[in-house]
Design a protein around this motif. Structure first.
Motif, mmCIF file in Angstrom:
data_model
loop_
_atom_site.group_PDB
_atom_site.id
_atom_site.type_symbol
_atom_site.label_atom_id
_atom_site.label_comp_id
_atom_site.label_asym_id
_atom_site.label_seq_id
_atom_site.Cartn_x
_atom_site.Cartn_y
_atom_site.Cartn_z
ATOM 1 N N ASP A 183 -0.799 -11.316 -2.026
ATOM 2 C CA ASP A 183 -1.866 -10.331 -2.057
ATOM 3 C C ASP A 183 -1.256 -8.935 -1.886
ATOM 4 O OD1 ASP A 183 -3.776 -8.497 -0.646
ATOM 5 O OD2 ASP A 183 -5.144 -10.139 -1.062
ATOM 6 N N PRO A 184 -1.590 -7.960 -2.753
ATOM 7 C CA PRO A 184 -0.946 -6.642 -2.670
ATOM 8 C C PRO A 184 -1.283 -5.859 -1.411
ATOM 9 C CG PRO A 184 -2.726 -6.612 -4.277
ATOM 10 C CD PRO A 184 -2.528 -8.041 -3.876
ATOM 11 N N MET A 185 -2.385 -6.202 -0.726
ATOM 12 C CA MET A 185 -2.790 -5.456 0.461
ATOM 13 C C MET A 185 -2.423 -6.182 1.759
ATOM 14 S SD MET A 185 -4.263 -2.716 -0.758
ATOM 15 C CE MET A 185 -5.258 -2.078 0.581
ATOM 16 N N LEU A 198 6.400 -19.772 -8.038
ATOM 17 C CA LEU A 198 5.307 -18.813 -8.143
ATOM 18 C C LEU A 198 5.122 -17.989 -6.873
ATOM 19 C CD1 LEU A 198 2.635 -21.089 -9.891
ATOM 20 C CD2 LEU A 198 4.218 -19.479 -10.966
ATOM 21 N N ALA A 199 5.969 -18.202 -5.875
ATOM 22 C CA ALA A 199 5.783 -17.546 -4.576
ATOM 23 C C ALA A 199 5.790 -16.026 -4.687
ATOM 24 C CB ALA A 199 6.861 -18.006 -3.599
ATOM 25 N N ASN A 200 6.609 -15.497 -5.583
ATOM 26 C CA ASN A 200 6.705 -14.050 -5.738
ATOM 27 C C ASN A 200 5.886 -13.519 -6.912
ATOM 28 O OD1 ASN A 200 8.773 -13.416 -3.621
ATOM 29 N ND2 ASN A 200 9.966 -14.868 -4.852
ATOM 30 N N VAL A 440 -0.403 -8.089 -21.784
ATOM 31 C CA VAL A 440 0.545 -7.239 -21.064
ATOM 32 C C VAL A 440 -0.187 -6.091 -20.372
ATOM 33 C CG1 VAL A 440 2.507 -5.683 -21.346
ATOM 34 C CG2 VAL A 440 2.457 -7.843 -22.576
ATOM 35 N N LEU A 441 -1.198 -5.530 -21.036
ATOM 36 C CA LEU A 441 -1.976 -4.449 -20.439
ATOM 37 C C LEU A 441 -2.671 -4.927 -19.162
ATOM 38 C CD1 LEU A 441 -2.876 -1.492 -20.964
ATOM 39 C CD2 LEU A 441 -4.938 -2.432 -22.001
ATOM 40 N N GLY A 442 -3.193 -6.157 -19.189
ATOM 41 C CA GLY A 442 -3.825 -6.707 -17.995
ATOM 42 C C GLY A 442 -2.847 -6.886 -16.850
ATOM 43 N N VAL A 443 -1.635 -7.313 -17.157
ATOM 44 C CA VAL A 443 -0.616 -7.485 -16.125
ATOM 45 C C VAL A 443 -0.203 -6.133 -15.546
ATOM 46 C CG1 VAL A 443 1.733 -8.298 -15.674
ATOM 47 C CG2 VAL A 443 0.230 -9.632 -17.142
ATOM 48 N N ILE A 444 -0.149 -5.091 -16.383
ATOM 49 C CA ILE A 444 0.228 -3.755 -15.908
ATOM 50 C C ILE A 444 -0.853 -3.170 -14.994
ATOM 51 C CG2 ILE A 444 0.677 -1.363 -16.594
ATOM 52 C CD1 ILE A 444 1.759 -2.400 -19.232
ATOM 53 N N LEU A 445 -2.091 -3.210 -15.475
ATOM 54 C CA LEU A 445 -3.163 -2.482 -14.802
ATOM 55 C C LEU A 445 -3.870 -3.279 -13.719
ATOM 56 C CD1 LEU A 445 -4.782 -0.691 -17.877
ATOM 57 C CD2 LEU A 445 -3.015 0.143 -16.349
ATOM 58 N N GLY A 446 -3.781 -4.607 -13.777
ATOM 59 C CA GLY A 446 -4.491 -5.440 -12.813
ATOM 60 C C GLY A 446 -4.183 -5.104 -11.362
ATOM 61 N N PRO A 447 -2.920 -5.133 -10.947
ATOM 62 C CA PRO A 447 -2.599 -4.840 -9.542
ATOM 63 C C PRO A 447 -3.009 -3.433 -9.114
ATOM 64 C CG PRO A 447 -0.733 -5.887 -10.643
ATOM 65 C CD PRO A 447 -1.722 -5.536 -11.706
ATOM 66 N N ILE A 448 -2.867 -2.447 -10.018
ATOM 67 C CA ILE A 448 -3.238 -1.069 -9.672
ATOM 68 C C ILE A 448 -4.738 -0.974 -9.448
ATOM 69 C CG2 ILE A 448 -3.111 1.345 -10.393
ATOM 70 C CD1 ILE A 448 -0.843 0.594 -12.279
ATOM 71 N N ALA A 449 -5.509 -1.615 -10.345
ATOM 72 C CA ALA A 449 -6.968 -1.584 -10.205
ATOM 73 C C ALA A 449 -7.403 -2.288 -8.922
ATOM 74 C CB ALA A 449 -7.618 -2.244 -11.424
ATOM 75 N N GLU A 450 -6.824 -3.446 -8.643
ATOM 76 C CA GLU A 450 -7.212 -4.201 -7.445
ATOM 77 C C GLU A 450 -6.900 -3.431 -6.172
ATOM 78 O OE1 GLU A 450 -6.270 -8.426 -5.164
ATOM 79 O OE2 GLU A 450 -5.119 -7.860 -6.930
#
Length: 499
Positions: A183-185, A198-200, A440-450
């Protein structure tokens, strides 16, 4: 101001500084042409070499690597269909089809000149408008960042290909992949299924290289006869006419200037960077074009938009760093570290206390852009020789470079397994006619949006703030309008095809 400018120019235009900047440009172009070797990695490797240099020489050398890196990704994007850096993803959409059609020299010439003009425009904007643009960028909170990412994700609508449903599914799949790992937070594992593999999670660069590089290489070796007969990757009868490329680039002035300003704005937004700028510039060019159906088939408008947009982020990223001491990207953070090593405090007083250094950096951006242009124009004929290399040689060599790039990212063997797995998965998707760019766009922007959505709700759980904050509301309105226009255009295009 004039005294600071003259002092900065006096420090910059020395033989030693020009020599190290030239080496930096060459290093940046070569490094970013290698899939997986990012601009950030090149800058980090350059940093220790600048410790013994005077402050302006050290920063100018790193800026040369920075500007050269944004242009170098064009080479592998056009000749191999593999983005050398995340900021050249959209370049592959039209540069590679143009090269496949027997015009690799034209694709490179367009990209080189678009990169030069994009960097030139961003440097001019940096000098004229750094303080006011930085003040706008620093006012963006988590609400505005989330709305900006939502607007950026509407790019998916223009990248869906022939089937909007498949394009949207591909984008959602990218968002799903981005949620795997910690989880990024909070750092809590999720969707890992207790697997060390898949741990990382899926590192973005591993997905990028796997989706575009490995899947493309698998497509190249489908025909065993072509490989056995030593057929080259591209037509061997190629020409490189830089003056024609300049004239053709300048024949699209609105596209060139608009894409450059998109790059400057996105670069000035901390955390956005060239990976968003090149896609957003490409999207806006496609929407404004009179022939949007030609995008993705080798149109010069697409190459110009992507390359001018990503190169313009180099100047835009320096705006918040110079005016406010806020790094716009990882590269800008390294540049800040370089200044701090020399005892120079980075912050709002940087221009007042070290005006000669700041104006020297402005001039270094212009000089670096000119150097990149000269280096690329004189070296492109050498790079074009890759078109004569048989597939039986170039495919394994590029694959080895991809594996090394994926491993060097975090020094993990598991990333190599993920690279190959993602590559095979991308190959299957392409055979099923699913577009890869939305994933690829989803992988780039997903973590930033979340991350920004959760930060906003942790600060205040009132959802209405997304609509009551003016900048956030404006970005969401732009996103809604963008989606409506994309759906309208897609339906019109289908009705024309049916008729």
């Amino acid at each position: 101001m004039m005294d600071a400018l003259l002092s900065g120019m006096d420090q910059l235009f020395t033989l030693s500084t020009m020599a190290t900047m030239l080496l930096g440009v060459v290093a940046g172009v070569i490094a970013s042409a290698i899939p997986g070797f990012t601009i950030t990695m090149a800058i980090v490797l350059t940093l220790p070499l600048t410790f013994s240099m005077p402050p302006l020489q050290g920063v100018a050398t790193m800026l040369a690597v920075y500007v050269g890196g944004y242009s170098g990704g064009l080479i592998s994007a056009a000749l191999l269909g593999i983005p050398g850096t995340p900021s050249s993803v959209a370049t592959t959409f039209d540069a590679f089809p143009m090269a496949r059609a027997g015009q690799p020299g034209r694709a490179l010439a367009l990209g080189i000149w678009a990169s030069f003009f994009g960097a030139l425009i961003s440097a001019i904007v940096l000098m004229v408008a750094a303080p006011p643009l930085a003040l706008v960028a620093v006012k963006l909170g988590s609400w505005e960042y989330f709305s900006l990412i939502i607007f950026a994700m509407t790019v998916v609508a223009s990248l869906v290909g022939k089937s909007m449903l498949k394009g949207l599914l591909s984008g959602l799949l990218g968002l799903l992949i981005a949620t795997v790992g910690s989880d990024p937070m909070m750092g809590v594992p999720r969707f890992t299924f207790d697997s060390d593999l898949l741990a990382n999670g899926f590192p973005f660069l591993v997905v990028l290289i796997g989706i575009f590089a490995v899947s493309q290489l698998l497509s190249e070796v489908e025909d065993a006869d072509q490989v056995a007969n030593n057929k080259p990757l591209l037509p061997t009868e190629v020409s490189f006419r830089p003056l024609d490329g300049m004239r053709e680039t300048l024949s699209y002035p609105v596209n060139l200037v608009r894409s450059s300003f998109v790059g400057v704005f996105i670069g000035a937004v901390p955390g956005a960077g060239g990976s968003i700028a090149n896609l957003l510039a490409y999207d806006q060019a496609k929407r404004a074009s009179k022939t949007p159906e030609k995008f993705g088939t080798g149109t010069p408008e697409g190459v110009i938009a992507s390359e001018s947009g990503n190169s313009a982020t180099s100047g835009g990223g320096l705006i918040p760093m110079i005016a406010l001491g806020i790094p716009g990207s990882a590269v800008d953070a390294v540049l800040m570290a370089s200044l701090m090593v020399h005892g120079i405090g980075v912050g709002p007083r940087l221009i007042l206390d070290h005006g000669d250094l700041v104006y020297g950096m402005f001039m270094a951006m212009l000089v670096a852009a000119a150097m990149v242009l000269v280096v690329c124009l004189f070296s492109m004929r050498l790079f074009l020789r890759v078109t004569a290399i048989p597939k039986s040689i170039i495919v394994p060599v590029v694959l080895v470079c991809c594996v090394i790039g994926a491993f060097a990212l975090n020094n993990r063997i598991t990333d190599i397994y993920l690279l190959l797995g993602v590559g095979i998965f991308g190959y299957i998707l392409s055979k099923l006619s699913y577009p890869l760019a939305p994933l690829v766009l989803g992988v780039i922007l997903g973590p930033i949006a979340e991350s920004n959505l959760r930060r906003a709700l942790m600060s205040d759980d009132n959802w209405m703030l997304f609509l009551t904050r003016p900048i956030s509301l404006a970005l969401l309105v732009l996103a809604a309008v963008s989606i409506v226009l994309a759906i309208r255009h897609h339906r019109r295009h289908r009705s024309v095809q049916t008729a």
